[in-house]
Design a protein around this motif. Sequence first.
Motif, short mmCIF file in Angstrom:
data_model
loop_
_atom_site.label_atom_id
_atom_site.label_comp_id
_atom_site.label_asym_id
_atom_site.label_seq_id
_atom_site.Cartn_x
_atom_site.Cartn_y
_atom_site.Cartn_z
N GLU A 161 -2.50 10.69 0.05
CA GLU A 161 -1.78 11.80 -0.55
C GLU A 161 -2.11 11.99 -2.01
N ILE A 164 -4.06 15.07 -6.24
CA ILE A 164 -3.02 15.31 -5.25
C ILE A 164 -3.63 16.07 -4.07
N PRO A 166 2.31 20.39 -6.27
CA PRO A 166 3.72 20.00 -6.17
C PRO A 166 4.33 19.67 -7.54
N THR A 167 5.63 19.80 -7.60
CA THR A 167 6.37 19.43 -8.81
C THR A 167 7.21 18.20 -8.51
N ASP A 168 7.63 17.53 -9.59
CA ASP A 168 8.47 16.34 -9.42
C ASP A 168 9.93 16.77 -9.25
N TRP A 169 10.82 15.80 -9.18
CA TRP A 169 12.23 16.07 -8.95
C TRP A 169 12.87 16.86 -10.09
N GLN A 186 3.50 17.38 -10.93
CA GLN A 186 3.22 15.97 -10.64
C GLN A 186 1.89 15.53 -11.27
N ASP A 221 8.81 7.18 -7.83
CA ASP A 221 8.48 8.21 -6.87
C ASP A 221 8.67 9.57 -7.53
N PRO A 222 7.61 10.36 -7.65
CA PRO A 222 7.74 11.65 -8.33
C PRO A 222 8.55 12.67 -7.54
N ARG A 223 8.72 12.44 -6.27
CA ARG A 223 9.44 13.42 -5.45
C ARG A 223 10.94 13.37 -5.68
N ASN A 224 11.49 12.17 -5.95
CA ASN A 224 12.93 12.05 -6.08
C ASN A 224 13.39 11.25 -7.30
#
Length: 153
Positions: A31, A50, A60-63, A68, A95-98
């Motif tokens: 990923e 990415i 994508p963007t982070d939380w 990102q 974790d950049p997602r959350n």
Amino acid sequence: MLLAGAMLAGSALPAAASDFTPGYWVSSGHEIVLEISQCGDDLCGFMAGIALDHPGDAMPTDWRGQPQCGFLMLRVAPDGKTDDGTPRWKGVLQDPRNGNVYRTMVKFDAKGNLDLHGYIGVPVLGETQVWPKFTGKVEPGCHVPELDGKASP
């Protein structure tokens, strides 16, 4: 930043920044590509590539809604050596997602792979992933065309 605040203290043993060669590693699920380099006596890993589900998708963007690309995902400090004499590092992975922060231990194996062990609380309850060295091309803006559509579910 939360990552810097969560950095483990007191593990700055003489080691290994001088034994480390900066470079790129691809996640076990293909990923992301992480660029790891020295930051003082520590190692820092920034998202440099990415994978996109489809060419032309937005990055994508982070939380927090920030890109990102360039996100500081890994920061580890020297933590001595493994039984076989390999330098070991200990610190945090975010974790950049959350925004979740995990403790982590890393080492680089004889093939140059990144062995990354992430955990919450006790290391034995964690998971180890092997991230191979990445030698492909990362385009400006963190795009890695060769990974597009190859990410594991």
